[in-house]
Scaffold this motif. Structure first.
Motif, PDB file in Angstrom:
ATOM      1  N   ASP A  70       0.795  -1.347  -0.058  1.00  0.00           N
ATOM      2  CA  ASP A  70      -0.009  -0.039   0.209  1.00  0.00           C
ATOM      3  C   ASP A  70       0.790   1.133   0.092  1.00  0.00           C
ATOM      4  O   ASP A  70       2.097   1.226   0.343  1.00  0.00           O
ATOM      5  CB  ASP A  70      -0.969   0.152   1.335  1.00  0.00           C
ATOM      6  N   ALA A  71       0.074   2.183  -0.518  1.00  0.00           N
ATOM      7  CA  ALA A  71       0.964   3.602  -0.161  1.00  0.00           C
ATOM      8  C   ALA A  71       0.137   4.233   1.132  1.00  0.00           C
ATOM      9  O   ALA A  71      -0.940   4.021   1.321  1.00  0.00           O
ATOM     10  CB  ALA A  71       0.466   4.538  -1.245  1.00  0.00           C
ATOM     11  N   GLN A  93      -1.245   6.510   8.068  1.00  0.00           N
ATOM     12  CA  GLN A  93      -2.753   6.525   7.552  1.00  0.00           C
ATOM     13  C   GLN A  93      -2.604   6.030   5.884  1.00  0.00           C
ATOM     14  O   GLN A  93      -1.699   6.300   5.035  1.00  0.00           O
ATOM     15  CB  GLN A  93      -3.228   7.855   7.237  1.00  0.00           C
ATOM     16  N   ALA A  94      -3.645   5.176   5.425  1.00  0.00           N
ATOM     17  CA  ALA A  94      -3.494   4.468   4.256  1.00  0.00           C
ATOM     18  C   ALA A  94      -3.888   5.812   3.356  1.00  0.00           C
ATOM     19  O   ALA A  94      -4.567   6.490   3.439  1.00  0.00           O
ATOM     20  CB  ALA A  94      -4.499   3.387   4.151  1.00  0.00           C
ATOM     21  N   VAL A  95      -3.295   5.272   1.930  1.00  0.00           N
ATOM     22  CA  VAL A  95      -3.728   6.584   0.776  1.00  0.00           C
ATOM     23  C   VAL A  95      -4.813   5.762  -0.297  1.00  0.00           C
ATOM     24  O   VAL A  95      -4.243   4.760  -0.363  1.00  0.00           O
ATOM     25  CB  VAL A  95      -2.631   7.306   0.225  1.00  0.00           C
ATOM     26  N   LEU A 100      -3.166   8.252  -6.164  1.00  0.00           N
ATOM     27  CA  LEU A 100      -1.748   7.813  -6.230  1.00  0.00           C
ATOM     28  C   LEU A 100      -1.418   8.329  -7.734  1.00  0.00           C
ATOM     29  O   LEU A 100      -1.809   8.212  -8.865  1.00  0.00           O
ATOM     30  CB  LEU A 100      -1.669   6.183  -6.361  1.00  0.00           C
ATOM     31  N   ASP A 101      -0.032   8.783  -7.729  1.00  0.00           N
ATOM     32  CA  ASP A 101       0.650   8.838  -8.772  1.00  0.00           C
ATOM     33  C   ASP A 101       1.949   7.895  -8.654  1.00  0.00           C
ATOM     34  O   ASP A 101       2.588   8.137  -7.974  1.00  0.00           O
ATOM     35  CB  ASP A 101       1.239  10.339  -8.848  1.00  0.00           C
ATOM     36  N   ALA A 211       1.572   1.423  -5.847  1.00  0.00           N
ATOM     37  CA  ALA A 211       2.826   1.869  -4.810  1.00  0.00           C
ATOM     38  C   ALA A 211       3.980   0.901  -5.452  1.00  0.00           C
ATOM     39  O   ALA A 211       5.170   1.157  -4.830  1.00  0.00           O
ATOM     40  CB  ALA A 211       2.492   1.463  -3.399  1.00  0.00           C
ATOM     41  N   GLU A 212       3.734  -0.330  -5.743  1.00  0.00           N
ATOM     42  CA  GLU A 212       4.789  -0.995  -6.481  1.00  0.00           C
ATOM     43  C   GLU A 212       3.994  -1.726  -7.859  1.00  0.00           C
ATOM     44  O   GLU A 212       2.896  -1.710  -8.121  1.00  0.00           O
ATOM     45  CB  GLU A 212       5.275  -2.050  -5.347  1.00  0.00           C
ATOM     46  N   PHE A 213       5.073  -2.513  -8.432  1.00  0.00           N
ATOM     47  CA  PHE A 213       4.793  -3.380  -9.608  1.00  0.00           C
ATOM     48  C   PHE A 213       3.708  -4.335  -9.226  1.00  0.00           C
ATOM     49  O   PHE A 213       4.268  -5.088  -8.295  1.00  0.00           O
ATOM     50  CB  PHE A 213       6.026  -3.560 -10.577  1.00  0.00           C
TER      51      PHE A 213
END
Length: 299
Positions: A70-71, A93-95, A100-101, A211-213
């Motif tokens: 997660d971001a 805190q979760a986003v 997200l970018d 947040a990751e591939f």
């Protein structure tokens, strides 16, 4: 007096600095300290780098807010522990994914994208067979594949595992084609170059970005070889049947002949160009992996 928290990239953080920011959580472990207390051990990452992080207070409450991958928006203070910078986390805190970018979290190619684009255009012009060159142009310079090709990594955690990695790897393999064709002029340089530029195009449909591939469903179930053959087949209507078959064979066997087994010498490959592409692809992937991850890395 302590400095107030600022939005900072990881490589900008210094000992004693209070910080806040949005980072990818690429590791999340719930561990026990020597005194028996429970703490969260994390690894935070953005484009600039990564940093270990720990949370000692309200562990269960914080851990319930997010998962690995997660971001997360994190606030806390940077400390030095055993010679290493560590983020001491106070709040998480979760986003939302929609906010997200991915470019803020995913590593990017080291080389200048404009330079790589110039090399790709040059290598495409080295395909002198007009129908083959048109296939390359139709695939790599037409949307939506063109944009996805320039964004995609080669792998999620192996060689060229960053945004733009696919373009960088493709340019490298195409450059090697030019060298090997000078050494072996009997090779069909047009076929080999076209196959080199297209060999991993299926990876444009293999990855997800956050947040990751991640991996797409068709990437997981079908794989980039078959996806690439589908993309090339759709663009290859102007090729003769013989030429189309030779090109697809090179692409489908670039991880090894006979369904992925390289065999001995040329066994398992239908033409020398397929064998050459297999070797050149493995050379660039293997060397890049060794340079970035050590000699135990595999393509």
């Amino acid at each position: 007096m302590e400095a107030t928290a600022t939005e900072s990239r990881i490589t900008e953080l210094q000992p004693g600095q209070r910080f806040r920011g949005v980072y990818a959580c690429v590791r999340k472990d719930r561990l026990s300290a020597r005194n028996g207390s429970i703490y969260l051990s994390l690894e935070l990452r953005d484009r600039s780098g990564s940093m270990p992080a720990r949370a000692f207070r309200e562990v269960d409450r914080l851990a319930a807010r997010f998962e690995r991958g997660d971001a997360i928006r994190v606030s806390g203070k940077v400390e030095r522990f055993r010679g290493e910078l560590v983020a001491q986390v106070e709040d998480i805190q979760a986003v939302e994914a929609s906010a997200l970018d991915p470019a803020e979290f995913l590593p990017a190619a080291y080389r200048d994208p404009e330079e790589l684009e110039g090399f790709l255009e040059h290598l495409t012009r080295e395909v002198h067979d007009s129908p083959l060159r048109e296939v390359v142009q139709r695939v790599l310079f037409t949307q939506p594949v063109a944009a996805d090709f320039r964004r995609a990594p080669c792998t999620r955690g192996g060689h060229h595992a960053y945004v733009g990695g696919l373009l960088e790897h493709t340019v490298a393999v195409g450059t090697l084609v030019g060298e090997v064709c000078q050494l072996h002029p009997r090779l069909d340089s047009d076929l080999l170059m076209a196959a080199a530029l297209l060999h991993d195009v299926g990876k444009t449909r293999e990855f997800t970005y956050g947040a990751e591939f991640g991996i797409t469903e068709e990437g997981r179930l079908i794989g980039h070889l078959a996806l690439g053959a589908e993309i090339i087949g759709s663009a290859g209507g102007g090729l003769s049947s013989e030429r189309r078959t030779a090109l697809l064979h090179c692409v489908l066997s670039h991880h090894g002949g006979e369904g992925g087994r390289s065999g001995t010498g040329g066994r398992g490959f239908g033409n020398p160009e397929a064998l050459a592409l297999y070797r050149l692809n493995a050379l660039d992937a293997g060397v890049k992996g060794a340079l970035e991850q050590g000699l135990q890395a595999r393509p």
